[in-house]
Design a protein around this motif. Structure first.
Motif, PDB file in Angstrom:
ATOM      1  N   TYR A   1     -18.627  -8.477  59.216  1.00  0.00           N
ATOM      2  CA  TYR A   1     -19.041  -7.160  59.713  1.00  0.00           C
ATOM      3  C   TYR A   1     -19.720  -6.350  58.613  1.00  0.00           C
ATOM      4  N   GLY A   2     -19.175  -6.429  57.392  1.00  0.00           N
ATOM      5  CA  GLY A   2     -19.812  -5.725  56.279  1.00  0.00           C
ATOM      6  C   GLY A   2     -21.206  -6.262  55.980  1.00  0.00           C
ATOM      7  N   ARG A   3     -21.394  -7.572  56.061  1.00  0.00           N
ATOM      8  CA  ARG A   3     -22.716  -8.153  55.872  1.00  0.00           C
ATOM      9  C   ARG A   3     -23.692  -7.689  56.944  1.00  0.00           C
ATOM     10  N   TYR A   4     -23.192  -7.592  58.173  1.00  0.00           N
ATOM     11  CA  TYR A   4     -24.058  -7.127  59.259  1.00  0.00           C
ATOM     12  C   TYR A   4     -24.464  -5.672  59.057  1.00  0.00           C
ATOM     13  N   ARG A   5     -23.525  -4.833  58.647  1.00  0.00           N
ATOM     14  CA  ARG A   5     -23.847  -3.430  58.398  1.00  0.00           C
ATOM     15  C   ARG A   5     -24.827  -3.298  57.235  1.00  0.00           C
ATOM     16  N   GLN A   6     -24.635  -4.093  56.189  1.00  0.00           N
ATOM     17  CA  GLN A   6     -25.540  -4.062  55.060  1.00  0.00           C
ATOM     18  C   GLN A   6     -26.946  -4.505  55.461  1.00  0.00           C
ATOM     19  N   LEU A   7     -27.030  -5.525  56.302  1.00  0.00           N
ATOM     20  CA  LEU A   7     -28.336  -5.972  56.773  1.00  0.00           C
ATOM     21  C   LEU A   7     -28.992  -4.927  57.657  1.00  0.00           C
ATOM     22  N   ASP A   8     -28.201  -4.247  58.480  1.00  0.00           N
ATOM     23  CA  ASP A   8     -28.751  -3.202  59.342  1.00  0.00           C
ATOM     24  C   ASP A   8     -29.292  -2.041  58.522  1.00  0.00           C
ATOM     25  N   ILE A   9     -28.576  -1.686  57.438  1.00  0.00           N
ATOM     26  CA  ILE A   9     -29.037  -0.583  56.591  1.00  0.00           C
ATOM     27  C   ILE A   9     -30.290  -0.977  55.812  1.00  0.00           C
ATOM     28  N   SER A  10     -30.311  -2.223  55.324  1.00  0.00           N
ATOM     29  CA  SER A  10     -31.463  -2.665  54.531  1.00  0.00           C
ATOM     30  C   SER A  10     -32.723  -2.788  55.364  1.00  0.00           C
ATOM     31  N   GLN A  11     -32.584  -3.042  56.664  1.00  0.00           N
ATOM     32  CA  GLN A  11     -33.750  -3.147  57.533  1.00  0.00           C
ATOM     33  C   GLN A  11     -34.235  -1.807  58.042  1.00  0.00           C
TER      34      GLN A  11
ATOM     35  N   LEU B   1     -20.692  -5.848  45.526  1.00  0.00           N
ATOM     36  CA  LEU B   1     -19.311  -5.857  45.986  1.00  0.00           C
ATOM     37  C   LEU B   1     -19.096  -6.917  47.063  1.00  0.00           C
ATOM     38  N   MET B   2     -20.040  -7.062  47.974  1.00  0.00           N
ATOM     39  CA  MET B   2     -19.932  -8.070  49.025  1.00  0.00           C
ATOM     40  C   MET B   2     -19.964  -9.477  48.437  1.00  0.00           C
ATOM     41  N   ASN B   3     -20.790  -9.686  47.435  1.00  0.00           N
ATOM     42  CA  ASN B   3     -20.854 -11.009  46.808  1.00  0.00           C
ATOM     43  C   ASN B   3     -19.546 -11.345  46.087  1.00  0.00           C
ATOM     44  N   ARG B   4     -18.950 -10.365  45.437  1.00  0.00           N
ATOM     45  CA  ARG B   4     -17.669 -10.606  44.786  1.00  0.00           C
ATOM     46  C   ARG B   4     -16.576 -10.923  45.794  1.00  0.00           C
ATOM     47  N   CYS B   5     -16.534 -10.174  46.864  1.00  0.00           N
ATOM     48  CA  CYS B   5     -15.532 -10.439  47.903  1.00  0.00           C
ATOM     49  C   CYS B   5     -15.741 -11.810  48.534  1.00  0.00           C
ATOM     50  N   ARG B   6     -16.982 -12.160  48.747  1.00  0.00           N
ATOM     51  CA  ARG B   6     -17.267 -13.462  49.346  1.00  0.00           C
ATOM     52  C   ARG B   6     -16.893 -14.596  48.404  1.00  0.00           C
ATOM     53  N   THR B   7     -17.159 -14.420  47.107  1.00  0.00           N
ATOM     54  CA  THR B   7     -16.786 -15.447  46.135  1.00  0.00           C
ATOM     55  C   THR B   7     -15.269 -15.599  46.045  1.00  0.00           C
ATOM     56  N   SER B   8     -14.549 -14.484  46.049  1.00  0.00           N
ATOM     57  CA  SER B   8     -13.087 -14.529  46.003  1.00  0.00           C
ATOM     58  C   SER B   8     -12.520 -15.200  47.242  1.00  0.00           C
ATOM     59  N   LEU B   9     -13.092 -14.913  48.400  1.00  0.00           N
ATOM     60  CA  LEU B   9     -12.608 -15.521  49.633  1.00  0.00           C
ATOM     61  C   LEU B   9     -12.907 -17.021  49.665  1.00  0.00           C
TER      62      LEU B   9
END
Length: 331
Positions: free
Chosen positions: A138-148, A171-179
């Motif tokens: 969901y965070g990735r989708y919101r980030q993509l919506d804002i960037s577009q 922050l999203m990349n760090r969370c994704r790497t940790s997950l």
């Protein structure tokens, strides 16, 4: 005497013409039959050719080529992340919802099972990881919506928005790497607990055991996806292309782009900023391999790759895809 000789010549000529015509009439069906036989013999190869053309123009094959280029291309020409596309995010959402539903239902169904290893704890932890991955999606989708989104108003707000977007992406990349690290460690622990040959855990908890094996098989398939993609695009596709004489990597587009499609792509005049004495790091057009000069027209495709306007327009009139990542132009 001469009249008789001429009559014989005429009769022999008529006879030869009759024989030749009859032989030609007899040979015509034979030629047609041989032609039909040749067509019937070449029909499997033509069928394979049509099948290869359809596969090379399919969306899933184009997407796999984009993923392979993004994972193995140079850092300067990666383009947009194909995993941030809406179609891929929807696929991820469906997969996560299916896993969460199946895990929750199986845990509720197997309350009376008593496994030897803490398999129930492993499944619960995997389910929590899926929920965190759902929030990350969901965070990735919101980030993509804002960037577009289009402009923010003035220059200060636009710069502030870019800084916030960069901070959120880190922050999203760090969370994704940790997950991903959590799922890798959890995958190893699950293999140790489930496939331990000293205990017959299947007899004590059959439902949990089958669910664990299913989840481990799904994770093994996901981890082997880059290797399978390498085998497909670097081994299988070149062999099929050489066998059929058809380049599947260049067959993504049936025809060139129209002038309307080309004119809708953004373009601008390149401007050299700063000292131009050191041109080693200046960007260049990968079509003509020449560096951009001041006030040269540059065109940018939807995959974020840029080229000389004249070079890429000539390319797109022949093949309506990016020269680097082979992404098709929208209709």
């Amino acid at each position: 005497m001469s009249t008789r000789y001429s009559t014989q010549l005429q009769s022999s000529a008529i006879l030869s013409i009759t024989v030749s015509s009859s032989s030609s009439l007899d040979s015509t069906p034979r030629e047609e039959n041989s032609h039909n036989a040749a067509v019937s013999e070449s029909s499997p190869s033509s069928l394979l050719m049509r099948l290869a053309m359809r596969v090379s123009r399919a969306r899933w094959f184009i997407f796999l080529r984009r993923v392979f280029h993004y994972q193995n291309g140079s850092r300067s020409d990666l383009g947009t992340n194909p995993f941030n596309s809406i179609t891929w995010m929807i696929s991820e959402l469906i997969a996560l919802l299916v896993q969460i539903t199946v895990i929750t239902f199986t845990l509720a169904l197997s309350k009376n099972e008593r496994p030897i290893w803490p398999v129930r704890f492993w499944i619960t932890g995997y389910n929590v990881g899926c929920l965190l991955n759902l929030m990350l999606l969901y965070g990735r989708y919101r980030q993509l919506d804002i960037s577009q989104g289009n402009g923010f108003g003035d220059i200060e707000q636009e710069q502030r928005g870019r800084e916030d977007h960069t901070r959120c992406s880190h922050l999203m990349n760090r969370c994704r790497t940790s997950l991903e690290l959590f799922f890798a460690i959890w995958f190893v622990i699950g293999n140790v607990w489930v496939f331990d040959s000293r205990f017959g855990s299947f007899h004590y908890a059959p439902n949990l055991h089958v669910l664990c094996i299913t989840l481990l098989a799904w994770n093994a398939l996901c981890y082997s996806f880059p290797f399978l993609l390498f085998l497909l695009l670097c081994c299988v596709v070149p062999l099929i292309s050489s066998f059929l004489g058809y380049n599947m990597n260049m067959g993504s587009s049936e025809k060139g782009a129209s002038e309307a499609q080309i004119s809708n792509l953004p373009s601008w005049k390149y401007k050299v900023i700063g000292d131009t004495s050191d041109s080693a790091n200046d960007p260049e057009c990968c079509i003509c391999l020449a560096k951009y000069k001041d006030k040269e027209e540059v065109r940018k495709l939807l995959c974020s790759h840029s080229f000389h306007l004249k070079c890429v327009d000539q390319w797109l009139r022949i093949i309506s895809c990016c020269p680097l990542c082979k992404q098709d132009l929208p209709n």
